[in-house]
Design an enzyme around this catalytic site. Sequence first.
Site, PDB file in Angstrom:
ATOM      1  N   LYS A 141      67.441 -10.822  70.277  1.00  0.00           N
ATOM      2  CA  LYS A 141      68.441 -10.549  71.313  1.00  0.00           C
ATOM      3  C   LYS A 141      69.642  -9.897  70.637  1.00  0.00           C
ATOM      4  O   LYS A 141      70.053 -10.318  69.549  1.00  0.00           O
ATOM      5  CB  LYS A 141      68.874 -11.842  72.011  1.00  0.00           C
ATOM      6  CG  LYS A 141      67.722 -12.716  72.483  1.00  0.00           C
ATOM      7  CD  LYS A 141      66.900 -12.086  73.597  1.00  0.00           C
ATOM      8  CE  LYS A 141      65.604 -12.867  73.820  1.00  0.00           C
ATOM      9  NZ  LYS A 141      64.634 -12.205  74.681  1.00  0.00           N
ATOM     10  N   ASP A 143      57.380 -24.831  74.730  1.00  0.00           N
ATOM     11  CA  ASP A 143      58.582 -24.635  75.562  1.00  0.00           C
ATOM     12  C   ASP A 143      58.822 -25.911  76.359  1.00  0.00           C
ATOM     13  O   ASP A 143      57.862 -26.517  76.851  1.00  0.00           O
ATOM     14  CB  ASP A 143      58.373 -23.448  76.532  1.00  0.00           C
ATOM     15  CG  ASP A 143      59.677 -22.862  77.052  1.00  0.00           C
ATOM     16  OD1 ASP A 143      60.517 -23.632  77.550  1.00  0.00           O
ATOM     17  OD2 ASP A 143      59.847 -21.634  76.950  1.00  0.00           O
ATOM     18  N   PRO A 150      57.880 -18.902  81.553  1.00  0.00           N
ATOM     19  CA  PRO A 150      56.756 -19.426  82.352  1.00  0.00           C
ATOM     20  C   PRO A 150      55.378 -18.904  81.946  1.00  0.00           C
ATOM     21  O   PRO A 150      54.386 -19.326  82.512  1.00  0.00           O
ATOM     22  CB  PRO A 150      57.106 -18.961  83.766  1.00  0.00           C
ATOM     23  CG  PRO A 150      57.902 -17.709  83.571  1.00  0.00           C
ATOM     24  CD  PRO A 150      58.666 -17.884  82.292  1.00  0.00           C
TER      25      PRO A 150
END
Length: 365
Positions: A314, A249, A231
Amino acid sequence: MRAMQTTTLTHWLLYCRPGFEQDCAQEALRQARQQRPILAEQPAIIADSGYVVVALNQQSLCYRELIFARQLIRLHHTIAALPERDRLTPILAAVAALPGSFGALWLEVPDTNDGKLLSTFTRRFQPLLESALREQGRLQDDIPNTNQHLPRLHIFFAGNFSGKSSALIGTSDPRNSAATIMGIVRQSMPAEAPSRSTLKLAEAIEVFMDRSEQTRLLRQGMQAVDLGAAPGGWTWQLVKRGIRVTAVDNGPMKGVLAKHPLVEHLKQDGFKYAPRKTVDWLVCDMVEKPSKVAKLIEEWFAAGWCKHAIFNLKLPMKQRVVALDSALGGIRTRLDEEGINYKMIAKQLYHDREEITVFLTKTKG
Ligand SMILES: C[S@@+](CC[C@H](N)C(=O)[O-])C[C@H]1O[C@@H](n2cnc3c(N)ncnc32)[C@H](O)[C@@H]1O
C-alpha cells in the site's frame, strides 16, 4: 508541427495511473541517474493527466524496472494543435519523418474521463490511418514471428492544450514495453468471485508471468497461503486453478469460498502465522505499512516457507518512490545476504489504486 528541439535529449512518453505522474517521472529520472550522470529537462507534469514526458540524455530506459509506468514510448514528434477537419495529413507527415517501418499501429488516449471521450474518435480514425500507412509500406502485415521485433507506432491523443487537441507520436520496442494498448491489461469480473480484489491477482498473473510460467508455476495440487484473504477474491483465483489454499484472516470468507473443499480458513494474525511445511505460493493483500509487509515477505523467503509470492504494498500519501525503494531494497538486501537467487518485478497494475503489486520468485541461480 513542432519537431523535438534538442538533439542531445531523448524524449520519453510514459503512461501512468492518473494522479501518479510525479512518481512516474521521478522514477524514470532516478533510473536514468543510476546508469550515468544525467542531463534532463524539468518534466512538465500535468496533474491527473495519466501521462508524463521526460526529456533526458539517456538512450535507454528499462520498462520492466519502472513501477509506475504503464508504457514506455520514445517520443519523436508533438503536434500541439491538430486541425479538427483534417487530422490525417499532419499525422502522416510526422510519421513520414520517422525511419523504418512498424509492426503495429496503436492509437491511444489517456486513462481519464477526457480520454474516454476521445476513444470514439480513435476507433473511427484507426482504419483510415492504418490503410494509409499500409499503402505507403510503413506498416507491415501481421505475419506471426516476422514483425514481432519491429517498433510499434503510437499516436497518443493527449487531449486539449488551450482548446487545441494534440497528438504525441512515438515508438515502442516490443521487447521493452507493455504488450497491450495503453499499457492496460483489463480483466472481466468473474461472477463467482467474492470481491473485486480478485481482478488484481488475475491481472498480476497475466502481467508478471508468460504463458509457460503460468502453466509451470500455477498447477493443480499446489499449496498456497493467502494472508489477509477475506472475503476471498485472491483465494478464488488460486482455487480455480486447483491450488489448495490456507486462507488467513479474522474476517469471513464469503460465497463459494465459505465452504470450499480446497480452502482451510484460519482466523489468525497474518503477521504471526507460520506454515507447517514449505508451500508453493504466498499471496498477501493485508492493508499495512509497506515496510512491515516487506519485512514479512523477507522472513518467509529467508525461512524457506514459500517459493513464489505475489503481494501488495500500500502506498503512503507522500514520498511514495522513497518508501518503495526502502521496502523493495530491504527485500533485495536480505535475499542477497541469504544467498537466495530470485526474480522480483513490481508494478502499479491497472486494478491497483493506492498500491502496487510485487511478484517475487526463487530462481535456480
Ligand atoms: C484488502 S482486504 C483483502 C481482500 C482479499 N485479497 C480479496 O481478494 O478478497 C485486506 C484483508 O486483510 C485482513 N487483514 C489485515 N490485517 C491482517 C492481519 N494482521 N492478519 C490477517 N488478516 C489481516 C483484513 O481483515 C482484510 O480482510
